[in-house]
Design a protein around this motif. Structure first.
Motif: not given
Length: 435
Positions: A224-226, A356, A372
């Protein structure tokens, strides 16, 4: 003592089917096949809960072909229902391959194109119909289908059917076909609507669950990438596609417009052949794009969720969730396009601050934490436009208000601060009255 099933011969399948299975390259049955086929062959109603990519199509196709045996009469004796045309086509291909040494007539029905060819196929006689619910009812109303001979009914991807609002059509179909029949229902999840359907549809079913509900295959590595905004998502996607290890990639998005825009953007970047598929694309265009992708002529396929469950490609190296799906079960089905047939795959999710908010709920559903990572230093992080920022803040406030009606919201406070600034709120109030 029950005989342990180690190969397809142990399932007591006939030689025609065994030969077809061998030619397809399958050596040993999967767990859902070992458990479901004997129950189906015994004539019991069956509730199968299995994640995508576990081999459930073969699990219901082989006993149905065994039961139907050979071409007989003019009217259908079995009906398989699936939610999308892509899934109907995929199931039909499996049936055709498995029944190649029989004379069974399999007819595929779906919307998106004129009914002429489908009507002609029905007129020539049919043993098994594989269809979307809507097209089946349309052709029944035209008098093209006589349903009173249907003795087996199979619902595949029942949870998706419920999400897409097919319950009324399914109830209509149940009224048309004989009450005395064998029923099989397959679903990846068992949310409330599916439970309601099973209560109406199945009679004392045998339950087969080969994995906990909504689990993800162990062969899929999730990350996961914010990512703060749309533009930065494009930059990050470009960065990944500059890596040659991203050999065959599916990019999932939430709308048709975004799909088209991303496909045009990637075309301009010359990062390999790109095609887009969504509901506005013609049926032939979608089928051709899928075929080219399977054959390896297309590197990137940009798609809405319309294909998340109807895509059977074994060598997808990466799935990219450009947008987080709001139906959380769709996350499982999206990333299930990679890591198939015991191959390893990677699923990458981009999430802005609004998206998110949904990640903990997806993690709760799949019962695991998604690793993440930070955006790589080489990727340019763009400034979020005011309109995009405002839209996200308002949506986050709306979510929090639904959870806590007393919450006034950060977006509300921001607007209040703006009003309190000199000339901010009272703009226009100091105008002189007209004389």
């Amino acid at each position: 003592m029950a005989v342990e099933i180690q190969n397809f011969e142990d399932l007591k399948l006939n030689r025609q089917i065994l030969n077809a299975i061998e030619e397809l390259g399958f050596t040993n049955p999967t767990e859902i096949q070992r458990k479901a086929i004997p129950i189906a062959l015994a004539g019991h109603d069956l509730l199968g809960i299995a994640q995508t990519g576990t081999g459930k199509t073969l699990a219901f196709a082989t006993p149905l072909i065994m039961k139907a045996k050979y071409a007989q009469g003019e009217h259908p004796r079995a009906l398989v229902l699936a939610p999308t045309r892509e899934l109907v086509i995929q199931i039909s291909n499996h049936f055709t391959s498995l029944a190649k040494y029989t004379d069974l007539r399999v007819v595929t029905l779906y919307g998106g194109l004129g009914p002429k060819l489908q009507l002609e196929a029905l007129e020539q006689g049919v043993d098994i119909i594989i269809s979307t619910p809507g097209r089946f009812l349309d052709l029944y109303k035209k008098g093209a289908i006589y349903p009173r001979g249907i003795k087996t009914l199979i619902l595949d991807e029942a949870d998706k059917m419920m999400d897409m609002g097919f319950m009324p059509q399914i109830r209509n179909i149940l009224e048309l076909i004989p009450v005395k029949r064998q029923n099989m229902l397959f679903s990846a999840t068992m949310h409330d609507k599916v439970v309601t359907l099973t209560e109406e549809f199945l009679e004392f079913p045998e339950r087969v669950e080969v994995a906990p509900q909504a689990t993800v295959a162990e062969t899929i590595d999730q990350v996961l990438y914010e990512v703060p905004n749309f533009r930065t998502k494009l930059n990050l996607l470009t960065h990944f596609l500059e890596d040659d290890s991203f050999e065959r990639v599916i990019v999932f998005v939430k709308t048709k417009t975004i799909a088209d825009n991303i496909a045009h953007y990637l075309d301009r970047k010359s990062l390999g052949q790109v095609r887009v598929i969504h509901a506005n694309k013609g049926q032939n265009s979608r089928i051709n794009a899928m075929d080219e992708f399977k054959e390896g002529h297309i590197r990137v396929l940009v798609s809405t969720d319309v294909t998340a469950r109807g895509m059977d490609v074994s060598m997808v190296s990466h799935v990219v969730n450009f947008d987080v799906p709001l139906i959380y079960e769709d996350y499982v089905h999206r990333i299930g396009r990679t890591g198939r047939a015991q191959n390893e795959g990677m699923a990458i999710t981009f999430a802005n601050k609004l998206e998110m908010q949904h990640i903990p709920r997806i993690e709760h559903l799949i019962k695991e934490k998604i690793a993440q990572k930070n955006i790589p230093d080489q990727v340019t992080v763009e400034k979020t436009p005011f309109g995009e920022e405002q839209e996200m803040d308002k949506a986050i406030d709306d979510m929090r208000k639904r959870a806590d009606p007393s919450f006034k919201g950060a977006f509300h406070e921001k607007k209040q601060k703006f009003r309190d600034k000199p000339g901010g709120a009272k703009r226009g109030r100091g105008r002189k009255k007209r004389r």
